[in-house]
Design a protein around this motif. Structure first.
Motif, mmCIF file in Angstrom:
data_model
loop_
_atom_site.group_PDB
_atom_site.id
_atom_site.type_symbol
_atom_site.label_atom_id
_atom_site.label_comp_id
_atom_site.label_asym_id
_atom_site.label_seq_id
_atom_site.Cartn_x
_atom_site.Cartn_y
_atom_site.Cartn_z
ATOM 1 N N ASN A 59 0.829 -1.203 0.000
ATOM 2 C CA ASN A 59 0.000 0.000 0.000
ATOM 3 C C ASN A 59 0.864 1.254 0.000
ATOM 4 O O ASN A 59 0.350 2.361 0.031
ATOM 5 C CB ASN A 59 -0.917 0.036 1.228
ATOM 6 C CG ASN A 59 -1.991 -1.015 1.155
ATOM 7 O OD1 ASN A 59 -2.466 -1.362 0.081
ATOM 8 N ND2 ASN A 59 -2.370 -1.548 2.303
ATOM 9 N N SER A 106 4.148 3.349 -9.005
ATOM 10 C CA SER A 106 3.633 2.403 -8.011
ATOM 11 C C SER A 106 2.604 3.104 -7.133
ATOM 12 O O SER A 106 2.646 4.320 -6.938
ATOM 13 C CB SER A 106 4.767 1.881 -7.133
ATOM 14 O OG SER A 106 5.634 1.063 -7.877
ATOM 15 N N SER A 107 1.698 2.315 -6.570
ATOM 16 C CA SER A 107 0.542 2.853 -5.834
ATOM 17 C C SER A 107 0.904 3.889 -4.779
ATOM 18 O O SER A 107 0.264 4.932 -4.693
ATOM 19 C CB SER A 107 -0.234 1.712 -5.177
ATOM 20 O OG SER A 107 -0.771 0.872 -6.176
ATOM 21 N N HIS A 112 -2.990 7.905 -4.583
ATOM 22 C CA HIS A 112 -4.441 8.033 -4.830
ATOM 23 C C HIS A 112 -4.756 9.053 -5.918
ATOM 24 O O HIS A 112 -5.784 9.723 -5.878
ATOM 25 C CB HIS A 112 -5.190 8.376 -3.549
ATOM 26 C CG HIS A 112 -4.917 7.441 -2.422
ATOM 27 N ND1 HIS A 112 -5.430 6.173 -2.372
ATOM 28 C CD2 HIS A 112 -4.148 7.590 -1.315
ATOM 29 C CE1 HIS A 112 -5.016 5.563 -1.277
ATOM 30 N NE2 HIS A 112 -4.221 6.404 -0.628
ATOM 31 N N GLU A 138 -1.396 4.611 -12.680
ATOM 32 C CA GLU A 138 -0.893 3.901 -11.503
ATOM 33 C C GLU A 138 -0.411 2.530 -11.930
ATOM 34 O O GLU A 138 -1.064 1.851 -12.717
ATOM 35 C CB GLU A 138 -2.021 3.749 -10.475
ATOM 36 C CG GLU A 138 -1.644 2.912 -9.276
ATOM 37 C CD GLU A 138 -2.799 2.725 -8.299
ATOM 38 O OE1 GLU A 138 -2.537 2.290 -7.170
ATOM 39 O OE2 GLU A 138 -3.962 3.003 -8.675
ATOM 40 N N ASP A 140 -0.326 -0.619 -10.247
ATOM 41 C CA ASP A 140 -1.000 -1.070 -9.032
ATOM 42 C C ASP A 140 -0.175 -2.100 -8.268
ATOM 43 O O ASP A 140 0.045 -3.210 -8.734
ATOM 44 C CB ASP A 140 -2.369 -1.637 -9.378
ATOM 45 C CG ASP A 140 -3.262 -1.836 -8.173
ATOM 46 O OD1 ASP A 140 -2.768 -1.727 -7.022
ATOM 47 O OD2 ASP A 140 -4.452 -2.100 -8.365
ATOM 48 N N SER A 141 0.271 -1.714 -7.085
ATOM 49 C CA SER A 141 1.022 -2.630 -6.228
ATOM 50 C C SER A 141 0.148 -3.175 -5.104
ATOM 51 O O SER A 141 0.631 -3.871 -4.215
ATOM 52 C CB SER A 141 2.266 -1.930 -5.661
ATOM 53 O OG SER A 141 1.921 -0.735 -5.011
ATOM 54 N N THR A 142 -1.161 -2.859 -5.152
ATOM 55 C CA THR A 142 -2.081 -3.298 -4.095
ATOM 56 C C THR A 142 -2.906 -4.512 -4.489
ATOM 57 O O THR A 142 -3.525 -5.138 -3.635
ATOM 58 C CB THR A 142 -3.052 -2.170 -3.696
ATOM 59 O OG1 THR A 142 -3.897 -1.857 -4.807
ATOM 60 C CG2 THR A 142 -2.298 -0.929 -3.248
ATOM 61 N N ASN A 157 6.716 -2.093 -5.340
ATOM 62 C CA ASN A 157 6.402 -0.819 -4.699
ATOM 63 C C ASN A 157 7.359 0.299 -5.100
ATOM 64 O O ASN A 157 7.258 1.415 -4.620
ATOM 65 C CB ASN A 157 6.382 -0.971 -3.179
ATOM 66 C CG ASN A 157 7.751 -1.285 -2.604
ATOM 67 O OD1 ASN A 157 8.674 -1.679 -3.305
ATOM 68 N ND2 ASN A 157 7.876 -1.120 -1.310
#
Length: 187
Positions: A59, A106-107, A112, A138, A140-142, A157
């Motif tokens: 995150n 990365s996220s 956001h 983004e 996305d690393s989530t 990340n």
């Protein structure tokens, strides 16, 4: 007494530095499920999730190299922003030519969407070249390994996912395209 205070101060500073370096710990894990036959997108060098393999999610992204320097160590990767199986960019819901200087972060660094349509400066320490590129998406690393992510693993990340134009501007030989250690900062 003075030596004890100096040792205590050194230990506290070391602990603070260690906490900054390690402040982006994994947030979870995903066990990949089998993707439908002929579904997985293989754009460029993309590798689909492997059934049963566990992938780490984040995150957050690593903090700046030195406290408040605003410069980050990253892994530059190559991606297309023209479509070809991927959806439009999150920042403006458009596709972008690979001839444009655009990136996905990365996220944690994407924050956001707070870096949407802003420029970052990417530095290739190996040859001294730098380039400004616009954040349009983004990495996305989530999450990952599902239909929405085209059955691709979560991003690391520390990723700056860049268009072909970024690689060219950094004067990286085509044979070396794929992954490169760089630093970046807000422009």
């Amino acid at each position: 007494m003075k030596n004890i205070i100096n040792i205590q101060t050194a230990i506290i500073m070391l602990l603070i530095f260690s906490m900054e370096v390690n402040s982006c710990m994994p947030s979870g894990r995903i066990r990949a499920k089998k993707h439908p036959p002929n579904y997985c997108n293989l754009v460029g060098d993309d590798i689909c999730c492997i059934q049963g393999r566990i992938y780490t999610t984040y995150n957050c992204s690593p903090p700046s190299i030195t406290h408040n320097s605003g410069s980050y160590n990253a892994l530059l990767t190559l991606n297309t922003f023209e479509g070809g199986g991927y959806g439009p960019s999150q920042c403006d819901h458009h596709y972008h030519s690979d001839k444009l200087l655009v990136v996905a972060l990365s996220s944690g660094w994407f924050d956001h969407g707070n870096r949407c349509l802003t420029n970052i400066t990417i530095n290739n320490e190996a040859n001294g070249r730098s380039v400004k590129a616009m954040v349009v998406n983004e990495c996305d690393s989530t999450s990952g390994c599902d239909k929405e992510s085209s059955y691709l693993p979560p991003c690391g990340n520390n990723i700056v996912d860049a268009s072909e134009a970024v690689w060219r501007a950094l004067e990286i030989p085509i044979n070396d395209w794929g992954e490169l250690n760089v630093t970046w900062s807000d422009a």
